[in-house]
Design a protein around this motif. Structure first.
Motif, short mmCIF file in Angstrom:
data_model
loop_
_atom_site.label_atom_id
_atom_site.label_comp_id
_atom_site.label_asym_id
_atom_site.label_seq_id
_atom_site.Cartn_x
_atom_site.Cartn_y
_atom_site.Cartn_z
N GLU A 20 -121.72 85.68 -70.31
CA GLU A 20 -120.42 85.92 -69.69
C GLU A 20 -120.55 86.88 -68.50
OE1 GLU A 20 -117.14 85.60 -73.25
OE2 GLU A 20 -118.56 87.28 -73.33
N VAL A 21 -121.28 87.96 -68.69
CA VAL A 21 -121.45 88.93 -67.61
C VAL A 21 -122.15 88.30 -66.43
CG1 VAL A 21 -122.64 91.06 -66.96
CG2 VAL A 21 -121.35 90.95 -69.10
N TYR A 22 -123.18 87.52 -66.69
CA TYR A 22 -123.92 86.83 -65.63
C TYR A 22 -122.96 86.01 -64.76
CZ TYR A 22 -127.14 83.39 -63.55
OH TYR A 22 -127.83 82.56 -62.68
N HIS A 23 -122.08 85.26 -65.42
CA HIS A 23 -121.18 84.40 -64.66
C HIS A 23 -120.00 85.17 -64.05
CE1 HIS A 23 -123.46 81.27 -66.83
NE2 HIS A 23 -123.29 80.63 -65.69
N PHE A 24 -119.58 86.26 -64.69
CA PHE A 24 -118.58 87.13 -64.04
C PHE A 24 -119.10 87.61 -62.69
CE2 PHE A 24 -116.84 88.93 -68.35
CZ PHE A 24 -116.14 87.76 -68.56
N ILE A 25 -120.36 88.02 -62.67
CA ILE A 25 -120.96 88.54 -61.44
C ILE A 25 -121.06 87.44 -60.40
CG2 ILE A 25 -123.02 89.57 -60.40
CD1 ILE A 25 -121.56 91.54 -62.10
N LEU A 26 -121.59 86.28 -60.77
CA LEU A 26 -121.72 85.17 -59.83
C LEU A 26 -120.38 84.81 -59.20
CD1 LEU A 26 -124.14 82.58 -61.50
CD2 LEU A 26 -124.62 84.12 -59.58
N TYR A 27 -119.35 84.74 -60.02
CA TYR A 27 -118.02 84.37 -59.55
C TYR A 27 -117.52 85.33 -58.48
CZ TYR A 27 -113.03 83.14 -59.94
OH TYR A 27 -111.75 82.75 -59.69
N GLN A 28 -117.67 86.61 -58.74
CA GLN A 28 -117.16 87.62 -57.82
C GLN A 28 -118.00 87.71 -56.54
OE1 GLN A 28 -115.48 91.27 -60.09
NE2 GLN A 28 -116.81 90.22 -61.56
N LEU A 29 -119.31 87.57 -56.67
CA LEU A 29 -120.15 87.58 -55.48
C LEU A 29 -119.80 86.40 -54.57
CD1 LEU A 29 -123.72 88.57 -56.75
CD2 LEU A 29 -121.80 90.02 -56.08
N GLY A 30 -119.57 85.26 -55.18
CA GLY A 30 -119.20 84.09 -54.39
C GLY A 30 -117.90 84.28 -53.64
N ALA A 31 -116.94 84.93 -54.28
CA ALA A 31 -115.65 85.16 -53.64
C ALA A 31 -115.79 86.05 -52.41
CB ALA A 31 -114.68 85.79 -54.64
N LEU A 32 -116.47 87.19 -52.56
CA LEU A 32 -116.58 88.10 -51.42
C LEU A 32 -117.50 87.55 -50.35
CD1 LEU A 32 -115.71 90.78 -50.19
CD2 LEU A 32 -117.75 91.81 -51.19
N ALA A 33 -118.60 86.93 -50.74
CA ALA A 33 -119.53 86.38 -49.76
C ALA A 33 -118.87 85.30 -48.92
CB ALA A 33 -120.77 85.82 -50.45
N GLY A 34 -118.00 84.50 -49.55
CA GLY A 34 -117.30 83.46 -48.80
C GLY A 34 -116.37 84.04 -47.76
N ILE A 35 -115.63 85.06 -48.14
CA ILE A 35 -114.72 85.72 -47.19
C ILE A 35 -115.52 86.40 -46.08
CG2 ILE A 35 -113.14 87.67 -46.95
CD1 ILE A 35 -111.97 86.86 -49.69
N ALA A 36 -116.60 87.10 -46.46
CA ALA A 36 -117.41 87.79 -45.46
C ALA A 36 -118.01 86.79 -44.47
CB ALA A 36 -118.52 88.59 -46.15
N ARG A 37 -118.50 85.68 -45.00
CA ARG A 37 -119.11 84.68 -44.11
C ARG A 37 -118.09 84.14 -43.11
NH1 ARG A 37 -122.27 79.11 -46.01
NH2 ARG A 37 -122.66 78.34 -43.90
N ALA A 38 -116.87 83.90 -43.58
CA ALA A 38 -115.82 83.40 -42.69
C ALA A 38 -115.48 84.40 -41.59
CB ALA A 38 -114.57 83.05 -43.49
N LYS A 39 -115.72 85.69 -41.89
CA LYS A 39 -115.45 86.75 -40.91
C LYS A 39 -116.68 87.08 -40.07
CE LYS A 39 -111.28 87.32 -42.53
NZ LYS A 39 -110.08 86.93 -41.72
N GLY A 40 -117.77 86.36 -40.27
CA GLY A 40 -118.99 86.61 -39.51
C GLY A 40 -119.75 87.83 -39.96
#
Length: 258
Positions: free
Chosen positions: A77-97
């Motif tokens: 559960e913890v492993y996937h909690f982390i993956l989920y949240q990293l994906g969310a922020l990385a996606g937003i950061a990537r869109a912002k360059g």
């Protein structure tokens, strides 16, 4: 002498924009313990404009408890909690360059991973599997740092300017008296941590700690003043502020007060 000054941001407090003037790394809440997509995007933009390194601050799914309540979760559960949240922020950061450069777990997850090797390994594996270039921030002398090193991540030993320590190097729980420092004590402890590599515990002992990065909690009432005073004290003692991830202002020169 060089050190990073980080702060937990994107948690809904109005001082974020001002605090960014004095720090070198921003740990941005990813929606589980605080924050939301719009606030994440705004904080990424503010950090990028200030020349501050952007990192993820994933926690337990606990908005009501601000991620500071222990949860009995499996490693999977913890492993996937982390993956989920990293994906969310990385996606937003990537869109912002902007490139996300580090990860620092939040609250109860951070403290539990500091002493629980299995939980620490779940966090470290998630970070590596998401992006092995990411740096992992963890409590100095902790299981989380050992797990990060074991999986091959670059790690940064974190110390706290605004929290009291126990003799084993862990933090005094927030519900106990004297757990959160304030005023001049914050800058004084920050200087001890960097210049001497030591911290005085609540029992009066001194223990040695490695300080790659120093945390200020953005949700405390004196966070902005603490950031300003630490920045000033470091400059007076010839300590350079620089992000371990390599993103900093003025080609490696000290961040001056605005």
């Amino acid at each position: 002498m060089r050190v990073d000054l980080n702060c937990d941001l994107g948690e809904g407090f109005s001082s974020d924009g001002e605090i960014l003037k004095y720090i070198t790394s921003a740990n941005i809440a990813c929606g589980y313990h605080a924050g939301d997509p719009l606030l994440m995007a705004k904080t990424v933009e503010l950090a990028a404009a200030a020349g501050v390194a952007v990192g993820a601050h994933p926690g337990y799914p606990d908005l009501q408890g601000f991620g500071r309540r222990n949860m009995a979760c499996s490693s999977d559960e913890v492993y996937h909690f982390i993956l989920y949240q990293l994906g969310a922020l990385a996606g937003i950061a990537r869109a912002k360059g902007v490139r996300m450069v580090h990860v620092k777990p939040h609250g109860a997850l951070y403290n539990q991973a500091a002493i629980d090797g299995e939980l620490a390994m779940a966090v470290a594996r998630a970070v590596k599997d998401f992006d092995p270039r990411l740096m992992l921030y963890g409590l100095a002398r902790s299981e989380l740092l050992r797990a990060g090193e074991e999986v091959g991540l670059t790690v940064a030993a974190e110390v706290f300017s605004d929290r009291a320590y126990r003799d084993d190097g862990t933090l005094v729980p927030r519900q106990e008296p004297g757990a959160v420092l304030a005023g001049a004590d914050v800058a004084a402890q920050a200087l001890d941590l960097v210049l001497r590599g030591k911290v005085r515990t609540v029992s009066g002992r001194e223990i040695e700690v490695k300080a790659d990065t120093i945390c200020i909690h953005g949700d405390t009432s004196g966070a902005l003043e603490a950031a300003r005073e630490i920045n000033k004290a470091f400059r007076e003692h010839g300590i350079t502020l620089i992000s371990p991830g390599g993103i900093h202002r003025a080609q490696g020169k000290y961040k001056n007060n605005p």
